[in-house]
Design a protein around this motif. Structure first.
Motif, PDB file in Angstrom:
ATOM      1  N   ALA A   1      26.020  20.305 -35.404  1.00 42.55           N
ATOM      2  CA  ALA A   1      24.777  20.328 -36.165  1.00 42.55           C
ATOM      3  C   ALA A   1      24.501  21.656 -36.861  1.00 42.55           C
ATOM      4  O   ALA A   1      23.662  21.727 -37.757  1.00 42.55           O
ATOM      5  CB  ALA A   1      23.610  19.958 -35.255  1.00 42.55           C
TER       6      ALA A   1
ATOM      7  N   MET B   1      31.332  22.716 -29.319  1.00 33.58           N
ATOM      8  CA  MET B   1      30.727  22.454 -28.017  1.00 33.58           C
ATOM      9  C   MET B   1      30.068  21.092 -28.047  1.00 33.58           C
ATOM     10  O   MET B   1      29.526  20.694 -29.068  1.00 33.58           O
ATOM     11  CB  MET B   1      29.630  23.479 -27.727  1.00 33.58           C
ATOM     12  N   LYS B   2      30.110  20.408 -26.923  1.00 38.48           N
ATOM     13  CA  LYS B   2      29.391  19.130 -26.831  1.00 38.48           C
ATOM     14  C   LYS B   2      28.682  19.090 -25.486  1.00 38.48           C
ATOM     15  O   LYS B   2      29.298  19.351 -24.456  1.00 38.48           O
ATOM     16  CB  LYS B   2      30.381  17.964 -26.964  1.00 38.48           C
ATOM     17  N   ARG B   3      27.400  18.762 -25.549  1.00 39.19           N
ATOM     18  CA  ARG B   3      26.629  18.629 -24.318  1.00 39.19           C
ATOM     19  C   ARG B   3      26.936  17.288 -23.680  1.00 39.19           C
ATOM     20  O   ARG B   3      26.875  16.257 -24.361  1.00 39.19           O
ATOM     21  CB  ARG B   3      25.136  18.743 -24.663  1.00 39.19           C
TER      22      ARG B   3
ATOM     23  N   GLU C   1      25.896  14.176 -21.907  1.00 40.04           N
ATOM     24  CA  GLU C   1      24.550  13.600 -21.905  1.00 40.04           C
ATOM     25  C   GLU C   1      24.119  13.073 -20.532  1.00 40.04           C
ATOM     26  O   GLU C   1      23.042  12.516 -20.388  1.00 40.04           O
ATOM     27  CB  GLU C   1      24.397  12.547 -23.011  1.00 40.04           C
TER      28      GLU C   1
ATOM     29  N   ASP D   1      22.562  27.540 -34.448  1.00 39.07           N
ATOM     30  CA  ASP D   1      22.523  26.204 -33.818  1.00 39.07           C
ATOM     31  C   ASP D   1      21.087  25.706 -33.969  1.00 39.07           C
ATOM     32  O   ASP D   1      20.156  26.411 -33.577  1.00 39.07           O
ATOM     33  CB  ASP D   1      22.904  26.279 -32.331  1.00 39.07           C
ATOM     34  N   PRO D   2      20.876  24.509 -34.535  1.00 38.20           N
ATOM     35  CA  PRO D   2      19.482  24.098 -34.742  1.00 38.20           C
ATOM     36  C   PRO D   2      18.689  23.895 -33.463  1.00 38.20           C
ATOM     37  O   PRO D   2      17.496  24.173 -33.440  1.00 38.20           O
ATOM     38  CB  PRO D   2      19.604  22.782 -35.521  1.00 38.20           C
ATOM     39  N   MET D   3      19.330  23.399 -32.367  1.00 38.66           N
ATOM     40  CA  MET D   3      18.549  22.964 -31.212  1.00 38.66           C
ATOM     41  C   MET D   3      18.810  23.822 -29.974  1.00 38.66           C
ATOM     42  O   MET D   3      19.962  24.108 -29.630  1.00 38.66           O
ATOM     43  CB  MET D   3      18.880  21.499 -30.873  1.00 38.66           C
TER      44      MET D   3
ATOM     45  N   ALA E   1      17.699  23.076 -26.326  1.00 36.56           N
ATOM     46  CA  ALA E   1      16.985  22.119 -25.454  1.00 36.56           C
ATOM     47  C   ALA E   1      16.926  22.685 -24.034  1.00 36.56           C
ATOM     48  O   ALA E   1      15.971  23.377 -23.686  1.00 36.56           O
ATOM     49  CB  ALA E   1      17.680  20.760 -25.537  1.00 36.56           C
TER      50      ALA E   1
ATOM     51  N   GLY F   1      18.955  24.888 -23.244  1.00 37.13           N
ATOM     52  CA  GLY F   1      19.441  26.251 -23.496  1.00 37.13           C
ATOM     53  C   GLY F   1      20.875  26.449 -23.032  1.00 37.13           C
ATOM     54  O   GLY F   1      21.456  27.513 -23.228  1.00 37.13           O
ATOM     55  N   GLY F   2      21.475  25.402 -22.423  1.00 38.88           N
ATOM     56  CA  GLY F   2      22.825  25.530 -21.866  1.00 38.88           C
ATOM     57  C   GLY F   2      23.880  25.876 -22.917  1.00 38.88           C
ATOM     58  O   GLY F   2      24.715  26.762 -22.704  1.00 38.88           O
TER      59      GLY F   2
ATOM     60  N   ASP G   1      18.409  13.615 -32.213  1.00 43.09           N
ATOM     61  CA  ASP G   1      19.724  14.233 -32.077  1.00 43.09           C
ATOM     62  C   ASP G   1      20.144  14.820 -33.424  1.00 43.09           C
ATOM     63  O   ASP G   1      20.420  14.086 -34.376  1.00 43.09           O
ATOM     64  CB  ASP G   1      20.736  13.177 -31.599  1.00 43.09           C
TER      65      ASP G   1
ATOM     66  N   GLY H   1      22.795  16.467 -34.507  1.00 45.63           N
ATOM     67  CA  GLY H   1      24.156  16.190 -34.994  1.00 45.63           C
ATOM     68  C   GLY H   1      24.258  14.780 -35.546  1.00 45.63           C
ATOM     69  O   GLY H   1      24.812  14.556 -36.637  1.00 45.63           O
ATOM     70  N   ASP H   2      23.701  13.819 -34.825  1.00 47.09           N
ATOM     71  CA  ASP H   2      23.739  12.430 -35.293  1.00 47.09           C
ATOM     72  C   ASP H   2      22.981  12.279 -36.601  1.00 47.09           C
ATOM     73  O   ASP H   2      23.436  11.591 -37.525  1.00 47.09           O
ATOM     74  CB  ASP H   2      23.106  11.507 -34.238  1.00 47.09           C
TER      75      ASP H   2
HETATM   76  C1  PRP Z   1      23.129  19.704 -29.632  1.00 43.86           C
HETATM   77  C2  PRP Z   1      22.576  20.927 -30.356  1.00 43.86           C
HETATM   78  C3  PRP Z   1      22.873  22.033 -29.368  1.00 43.86           C
HETATM   79  C4  PRP Z   1      22.712  21.348 -28.035  1.00 43.86           C
HETATM   80  C5  PRP Z   1      21.404  21.739 -27.432  1.00 43.86           C
HETATM   81  O1  PRP Z   1      24.490  19.608 -29.799  1.00 43.86           O
HETATM   82  O2  PRP Z   1      23.118  21.131 -31.626  1.00 43.86           O
HETATM   83  O3  PRP Z   1      24.168  22.580 -29.510  1.00 43.86           O
HETATM   84  O4  PRP Z   1      22.737  19.945 -28.284  1.00 43.86           O
HETATM   85  O5  PRP Z   1      21.242  21.235 -26.142  1.00 43.86           O
HETATM   86  P1  PRP Z   1      21.165  22.193 -24.878  1.00 43.86           P
HETATM   87  O6  PRP Z   1      20.259  23.334 -25.211  1.00 43.86           O
HETATM   88  O7  PRP Z   1      20.585  21.331 -23.796  1.00 43.86           O
HETATM   89  O8  PRP Z   1      22.550  22.663 -24.535  1.00 43.86           O
HETATM   90  P2  PRP Z   1      25.392  18.459 -29.133  1.00 43.86           P
HETATM   91  O9  PRP Z   1      26.068  18.969 -27.904  1.00 43.86           O
HETATM   92  O10 PRP Z   1      24.607  17.204 -28.994  1.00 43.86           O
HETATM   93  O11 PRP Z   1      26.542  18.279 -30.207  1.00 43.86           O
HETATM   94  P3  PRP Z   1      26.469  17.765 -31.735  1.00 43.86           P
HETATM   95  O12 PRP Z   1      25.858  18.872 -32.555  1.00 43.86           O
HETATM   96  O13 PRP Z   1      27.888  17.524 -32.085  1.00 43.86           O
HETATM   97  O14 PRP Z   1      25.644  16.501 -31.781  1.00 43.86           O
END
Ligand code: PRP
Ligand code: URA
Length: 206
Positions: free
Chosen positions: A78, A100-102, A104, A128-130, A132, A134-135, A197, A199-200
């Motif tokens: 994203a 990186m991929k969180r 779920e 990174d836009p989000m 959540a 913070g991981g 989401d 990225g989606d």
């Molecule tokens: C999203 C977002 C962050 C992460 C935030 O990415 O872009 O990287 O989640 O969540 P957190 O603070 O709980 O770690 P995601 O892992 O979903 O991957 P994507 O951008 O490919 O959808």
């Protein structure tokens, strides 16, 4: 230190991003713009250097942002539009990538791939836009710090209060410029109200 934007245009962009009628192309454009605005807010943390250039009036020495000592690192997926926004304004900076991929279920991020140029003694702009839990940001900052940059500046769009506070506690020396801090996470660790989401929404995989 965490610095939440007070800019009306930034807040406008965040609220446009929340709107589910915004399609993927517009969503990416809004992320790009938001990153550029946050870059303006973060600009005082970037290194500057005097440079001599040729102009139509002859030689000119001026102060420039020291692009050769800056690397903009995107956390896939994203953050890609945000990196484009930064690198459109600062076309001489190097780009780096952290895939990186969180997960779920566990909400822990997993690193699949990293492609980052030498950042030793350089300034890193991490995007990174989000934020959540913070991981993801925590893991990215840990990895970057091991490579001895001079400074790290993080540009983020929406953070949940608890995720942002986690980053502030763990990395008090990192300047986190964030457009909006939202109140909470839901049981699936999505930011509320957030935007869904990122990225989606950016890549039409909803
Ligand atoms: C999203 C977002 C962050 C992460 C935030 O990415 O872009 O990287 O989640 O969540 P957190 O603070 O709980 O770690 P995601 O892992 O979903 O991957 P994507 O951008 O490919 O959808
Ligand atoms: N990742 C996202 O894209 N959005 C959230 O709200 C949380 C994690």
């Amino acid at each position: 230190m965490v610095i939440e934007s007070r800019s009306r245009i930034v807040k406008h962009l965040v609220n446009r991003l929340r709107d589910t009628s915004v399609d993927a192309a517009v969503f990416r454009g809004l992320l790009r713009e938001c990153a550029r605005m946050l870059l303006v807010e973060a600009v005082d943390t970037l290194p500057v250097a005097e440079k001599r250039i040729d102009t139509w009036q002859g030689g000119f020495t001026g102060e420039f942002i020291d692009e050769g000592n800056i690397v903009c690192v995107a956390i896939l997926r994203a953050a890609l539009p945000m990196q484009e926004g930064v690198m459109a304004a600062l076309d001489g900076v190097e780009g780096g990538f952290l895939a990186m991929k969180r997960d779920e279920e566990s909400f822990k991020s997993r690193l699949y791939y990293d492609r980052i140029p030498d950042i030793e003694d350089k300034t890193v702009i991490l995007v990174d836009p989000m934020v959540a839990t913070g991981g993801s940001l925590h893991d990215a900052l840990t990895l970057l710090r091991q490579r001895a940059p001079a400074r790290i500046v993080s540009l983020n769009v929406i953070g949940a209060k608890e995720g942002v506070e986690r980053i502030e506690r763990a990395f008090p020396d990192v300047d986190v410029h964030i457009a909006q801090i939202d109140p909470k996470l839901n049981k699936d660790a999505y930011i509320v109200p957030g935007l869904g989401d990122a990225g989606d929404r950016a890549y039409n995989t909803v």
